[in-house]
Write an enzyme that holds these catalytic residues in place. Structure first.
Site, PDB file in Angstrom:
ATOM      1  N   ARG A   1      -6.474  13.099  -4.113  1.00  0.00           N
ATOM      2  CA  ARG A   1      -7.719  12.553  -3.564  1.00  0.00           C
ATOM      3  C   ARG A   1      -8.773  13.642  -3.361  1.00  0.00           C
ATOM      4  O   ARG A   1      -9.974  13.380  -3.465  1.00  0.00           O
ATOM      5  CB  ARG A   1      -7.418  11.855  -2.227  1.00  0.00           C
ATOM      6  CG  ARG A   1      -8.623  11.178  -1.613  1.00  0.00           C
ATOM      7  CD  ARG A   1      -8.246  10.363  -0.405  1.00  0.00           C
ATOM      8  NE  ARG A   1      -7.813  11.211   0.698  1.00  0.00           N
ATOM      9  CZ  ARG A   1      -7.290  10.751   1.840  1.00  0.00           C
ATOM     10  NH1 ARG A   1      -7.117   9.455   2.016  1.00  0.00           N
ATOM     11  NH2 ARG A   1      -6.928  11.585   2.793  1.00  0.00           N
TER      12      ARG A   1
ATOM     13  N   ARG B   1      -2.305   6.775   0.948  1.00  0.00           N
ATOM     14  CA  ARG B   1      -2.937   7.707   1.885  1.00  0.00           C
ATOM     15  C   ARG B   1      -2.037   8.397   2.908  1.00  0.00           C
ATOM     16  O   ARG B   1      -2.479   9.326   3.553  1.00  0.00           O
ATOM     17  CB  ARG B   1      -4.051   6.932   2.603  1.00  0.00           C
ATOM     18  CG  ARG B   1      -3.538   5.606   3.150  1.00  0.00           C
ATOM     19  CD  ARG B   1      -4.569   4.501   3.065  1.00  0.00           C
ATOM     20  NE  ARG B   1      -3.911   3.244   3.441  1.00  0.00           N
ATOM     21  CZ  ARG B   1      -4.420   2.282   4.162  1.00  0.00           C
ATOM     22  NH1 ARG B   1      -5.650   2.382   4.592  1.00  0.00           N
ATOM     23  NH2 ARG B   1      -3.736   1.221   4.460  1.00  0.00           N
TER      24      ARG B   1
ATOM     25  N   ASP C   1      -7.196  -1.173  -7.162  1.00  0.00           N
ATOM     26  CA  ASP C   1      -7.759  -1.823  -5.980  1.00  0.00           C
ATOM     27  C   ASP C   1      -8.166  -3.244  -6.322  1.00  0.00           C
ATOM     28  O   ASP C   1      -8.485  -3.538  -7.481  1.00  0.00           O
ATOM     29  CB  ASP C   1      -8.979  -1.054  -5.440  1.00  0.00           C
ATOM     30  CG  ASP C   1      -9.245  -1.438  -3.990  1.00  0.00           C
ATOM     31  OD1 ASP C   1      -8.579  -0.897  -3.096  1.00  0.00           O
ATOM     32  OD2 ASP C   1     -10.105  -2.314  -3.750  1.00  0.00           O
TER      33      ASP C   1
ATOM     34  N   TYR D   1     -15.710  -9.652   0.542  1.00  0.00           N
ATOM     35  CA  TYR D   1     -16.383  -8.364   0.306  1.00  0.00           C
ATOM     36  C   TYR D   1     -17.704  -8.559  -0.444  1.00  0.00           C
ATOM     37  O   TYR D   1     -18.695  -7.884  -0.152  1.00  0.00           O
ATOM     38  CB  TYR D   1     -15.462  -7.412  -0.470  1.00  0.00           C
ATOM     39  CG  TYR D   1     -14.334  -6.903   0.401  1.00  0.00           C
ATOM     40  CD1 TYR D   1     -14.557  -5.891   1.348  1.00  0.00           C
ATOM     41  CD2 TYR D   1     -13.062  -7.437   0.332  1.00  0.00           C
ATOM     42  CE1 TYR D   1     -13.546  -5.430   2.164  1.00  0.00           C
ATOM     43  CE2 TYR D   1     -12.030  -6.991   1.145  1.00  0.00           C
ATOM     44  CZ  TYR D   1     -12.281  -5.990   2.065  1.00  0.00           C
ATOM     45  OH  TYR D   1     -11.284  -5.548   2.889  1.00  0.00           O
TER      46      TYR D   1
ATOM     47  N   ARG E   1       0.817  -1.225   0.000  1.00  0.00           N
ATOM     48  CA  ARG E   1       0.000   0.000   0.000  1.00  0.00           C
ATOM     49  C   ARG E   1       0.842   1.262   0.000  1.00  0.00           C
ATOM     50  O   ARG E   1       0.426   2.296   0.530  1.00  0.00           O
ATOM     51  CB  ARG E   1      -0.978   0.004   1.200  1.00  0.00           C
ATOM     52  CG  ARG E   1      -1.812  -1.268   1.343  1.00  0.00           C
ATOM     53  CD  ARG E   1      -2.788  -1.475   0.202  1.00  0.00           C
ATOM     54  NE  ARG E   1      -3.820  -0.476   0.133  1.00  0.00           N
ATOM     55  CZ  ARG E   1      -4.984  -0.560   0.775  1.00  0.00           C
ATOM     56  NH1 ARG E   1      -5.251  -1.582   1.516  1.00  0.00           N
ATOM     57  NH2 ARG E   1      -5.873   0.387   0.641  1.00  0.00           N
TER      58      ARG E   1
HETATM   59  O1  CP3 Z   1      -0.284  -0.999  -2.683  1.00  0.00           O
HETATM   60  C1  CP3 Z   1      -0.527   0.074  -3.270  1.00  0.00           C
HETATM   61  O2  CP3 Z   1      -0.054   1.135  -2.910  1.00  0.00           O
HETATM   62  C2  CP3 Z   1      -1.387   0.050  -4.517  1.00  0.00           C
HETATM   63  C3  CP3 Z   1      -2.741   0.373  -4.299  1.00  0.00           C
HETATM   64  C4  CP3 Z   1      -3.704  -0.531  -3.531  1.00  0.00           C
HETATM   65  C5  CP3 Z   1      -4.930  -0.011  -3.038  1.00  0.00           C
HETATM   66  N1  CP3 Z   1      -5.651  -1.054  -2.549  1.00  0.00           N
HETATM   67  C6  CP3 Z   1      -5.335   1.407  -3.097  1.00  0.00           C
HETATM   68  C7  CP3 Z   1      -6.374   1.903  -2.168  1.00  0.00           C
HETATM   69  C8  CP3 Z   1      -3.682  -1.903  -3.257  1.00  0.00           C
HETATM   70  C9  CP3 Z   1      -2.604  -2.931  -3.514  1.00  0.00           C
HETATM   71  C10 CP3 Z   1      -4.922  -2.210  -2.640  1.00  0.00           C
HETATM   72  C11 CP3 Z   1      -5.293  -3.585  -2.248  1.00  0.00           C
HETATM   73  C12 CP3 Z   1      -6.451  -3.782  -1.382  1.00  0.00           C
HETATM   74  N2  CP3 Z   1      -7.654  -3.137  -1.401  1.00  0.00           N
HETATM   75  C13 CP3 Z   1      -6.529  -4.825  -0.417  1.00  0.00           C
HETATM   76  C14 CP3 Z   1      -5.458  -5.849  -0.149  1.00  0.00           C
HETATM   77  C15 CP3 Z   1      -4.365  -5.311   0.690  1.00  0.00           C
HETATM   78  C16 CP3 Z   1      -4.738  -5.067   2.126  1.00  0.00           C
HETATM   79  O3  CP3 Z   1      -4.603  -3.940   2.567  1.00  0.00           O
HETATM   80  O4  CP3 Z   1      -5.134  -6.045   2.783  1.00  0.00           O
HETATM   81  C17 CP3 Z   1      -7.790  -4.722   0.194  1.00  0.00           C
HETATM   82  C18 CP3 Z   1      -8.317  -5.606   1.311  1.00  0.00           C
HETATM   83  C19 CP3 Z   1      -8.498  -3.658  -0.443  1.00  0.00           C
HETATM   84  C20 CP3 Z   1      -9.884  -3.211  -0.202  1.00  0.00           C
HETATM   85  C21 CP3 Z   1      -9.937  -1.803   0.220  1.00  0.00           C
HETATM   86  N3  CP3 Z   1      -9.705  -0.726  -0.617  1.00  0.00           N
HETATM   87  C22 CP3 Z   1     -10.255  -1.279   1.494  1.00  0.00           C
HETATM   88  C23 CP3 Z   1     -10.548  -2.132   2.711  1.00  0.00           C
HETATM   89  C24 CP3 Z   1     -10.209   0.115   1.414  1.00  0.00           C
HETATM   90  C25 CP3 Z   1     -10.579   1.133   2.477  1.00  0.00           C
HETATM   91  C26 CP3 Z   1      -9.614   1.227   3.574  1.00  0.00           C
HETATM   92  C27 CP3 Z   1      -8.251   1.734   3.150  1.00  0.00           C
HETATM   93  O5  CP3 Z   1      -7.403   0.883   2.894  1.00  0.00           O
HETATM   94  O6  CP3 Z   1      -8.045   2.933   3.060  1.00  0.00           O
HETATM   95  C28 CP3 Z   1      -9.823   0.446   0.096  1.00  0.00           C
HETATM   96  C29 CP3 Z   1      -9.606   1.787  -0.455  1.00  0.00           C
HETATM   97  C30 CP3 Z   1      -8.258   2.101  -0.981  1.00  0.00           C
HETATM   98  N4  CP3 Z   1      -7.559   1.291  -1.844  1.00  0.00           N
HETATM   99  C31 CP3 Z   1      -7.517   3.271  -0.725  1.00  0.00           C
HETATM  100  C32 CP3 Z   1      -6.343   3.163  -1.475  1.00  0.00           C
HETATM  101  C33 CP3 Z   1      -5.229   4.179  -1.587  1.00  0.00           C
HETATM  102  C34 CP3 Z   1      -7.961   4.430   0.203  1.00  0.00           C
HETATM  103  C35 CP3 Z   1      -9.187   5.148  -0.232  1.00  0.00           C
HETATM  104  C36 CP3 Z   1      -8.953   6.336  -1.125  1.00  0.00           C
HETATM  105  O7  CP3 Z   1      -7.840   6.572  -1.582  1.00  0.00           O
HETATM  106  O8  CP3 Z   1      -9.935   7.066  -1.389  1.00  0.00           O
END
Ligand code: CP3
Length: 339
Positions: free
Chosen positions: A37, A28, A73, A150, A24
């Site tokens: 964002r 953020r 994502d 999910y 990640r």
């Molecule tokens: O790794 C990276 O930097 C690349 C981007 C990436 C995102 N999501 C961007 C994102 C990756 C690899 C993911 C994978 C992801 N998404 C997973 C597996 C990894 C993990 O953390 O377990 C999961 C479970 C998700 C589902 C998901 N997406 C959730 C639970 C959330 C909300 C909570 C959070 O993580 O902020 C997201 C949103 C998300 N995906 C954001 C980002 C940067 C934040 C929201 C936003 O930017 O508006």
């Protein structure tokens, strides 16, 4: 590739120091990410190649990691499969029509990847140009089990009880859904490799919610199908959070590397995997809130414990939003200074 440390570690070659990236990392905790964002909603960022590629390279410019991970994502897959997914600010994923029975599963499609996810391939092409062969690019997908979590639960959860109940009471429907997700994921990852990603990682973020026996049936079986389908296209990293109980079996697969979280010591992880596969991890992400000096000590010790070869420095799960930039720098620099 000018810096091929990451690819060499995945092959198990001898290296001067291990490569480093952070799960990640594109996101953020970065002020330049927060600025984007504020202007564009989540899926606009994912679907606009210029935004996704810019967000992908932001952490590289600032910290110089040894690999980039494409901004996207795991939930773009259910979206492409005809399941509505919203990303609610300060809440996370929300699926208004969760899957609860066979009829819902029947409505799920295995989509044409180009038609539904072509924007990801465009983002990969733009990102590869921006990276200019300096470092490898990682593409990723969620594990079928984590995606099912999910799709059925409809949102994040501490227990994913509805997802588990679905598997335990309607196993036939659950397996049909898992197979549809697996087929879509294989086609998707193959397209990503064709578009230019050098490595793929499967995030089984919620694998550790399952007992060892259930993990085999509902998660690993499908992850292994993906590994088998992709192994000749690109190195595959399998990350299972809380899945230490399965490490021995995972190490006998054709994965190039296994990601581990911080609830296992490097020594035990090496023992369970017979020292024969590259490991990736595993600093507690909350440890990045320790003072920079302490972070450097922990990273140096972690490299010594895993050994510098067959090893990729990473966190044990995604970076937290509230980590100070100086602490991230300490984490990366400690690896680069390792002797
Ligand atoms: O790794 C990276 O930097 C690349 C981007 C990436 C995102 N999501 C961007 C994102 C990756 C690899 C993911 C994978 C992801 N998404 C997973 C597996 C990894 C993990 O953390 O377990 C999961 C479970 C998700 C589902 C998901 N997406 C959730 C639970 C959330 C909300 C909570 C959070 O993580 O902020 C997201 C949103 C998300 N995906 C954001 C980002 C940067 C934040 C929201 C936003 O930017 O508006």
């Amino acid at each position: 590739m000018k810096n091929d440390l990451f690819l060499r570690a995945l092959k198990g070659e001898i290296v001067g120091r291990p490569p480093v990236w952070m799960m990640r990392q594109a996101g953020r905790y970065l002020p330049e990410f927060i600025a984007i964002r504020e202007k564009y909603d989540f899926f606009t960022r994912c679907r606009t190649p210029e935004l996704a590629s810019e967000i992908t390279v932001q952490p590289i410019r600032r910290f110089g990691m040894d690999a980039a991970i494409l901004f996207s994502d795991i939930l773009v897959i259910p979206q492409a499969m005809n399941i509505e997914v919203q990303m609610k600010p300060n809440f996370g994923p929300y699926l208004p029509n969760p899957i609860r029975n066979q009829k819902d599963v029947d409505a799920v499609i295995v989509p044409d990847i180009d038609e539904t996810l072509g924007y990801v391939m465009e983002a990969i092409k733009v990102t590869k140009q921006m990276l200019n062969d300096e470092i490898p690019l990682i593409g990723f997908a969620g594990s079928p089990w984590t995606i099912l979590c999910y799709c059925v639960q409809g949102q994040g959860s501490k227990t994913f009880d509805k997802a588990k109940e679905f598997c335990f009471t309607q196993p036939i429907a659950a397996h049909i859904l898992l197979q549809k997700i697996t087929d879509t994921t294989i086609a998707y990852l193959k397209e990503k490799v064709k578009a230019g990603v050098d490595v793929v990682q499967i995030f089984d973020s919620w694998g550790g919610m399952l007992s060892p026996v259930d993990y085999q049936e509902f998660s690993w079986k499908y992850i292994n199908q993906i590994i088998e389908a992709l192994k000749d296209d690109a190195p595959v990293i399998a990350f299972g959070k809380g899945c230490w109980f399965a490490l021995e079996e995972m190490s006998n697969s054709n994965a190039a590397a296994l990601g581990v979280d911080w609830t296992i010591t490097p020594q035990i992880a090496r023992k369970l995997t017979g020292n024969k596969i590259t490991l990736q991890g595993n600093l507690d992400p909350t440890r990045l809130l320790s003072p920079p000096k302490e972070i450097k000590k922990l990273v140096t010790q972690m490299i010594t414990d895993f050994g510098k070869d067959k090893y990729i420095v990473n966190l044990g799960h995604g970076i937290l939003p509230n980590v100070p930039l100086d602490n991230v720098k300490a984490f990366i620099d400690a690896v680069k200074e390792y002797k």
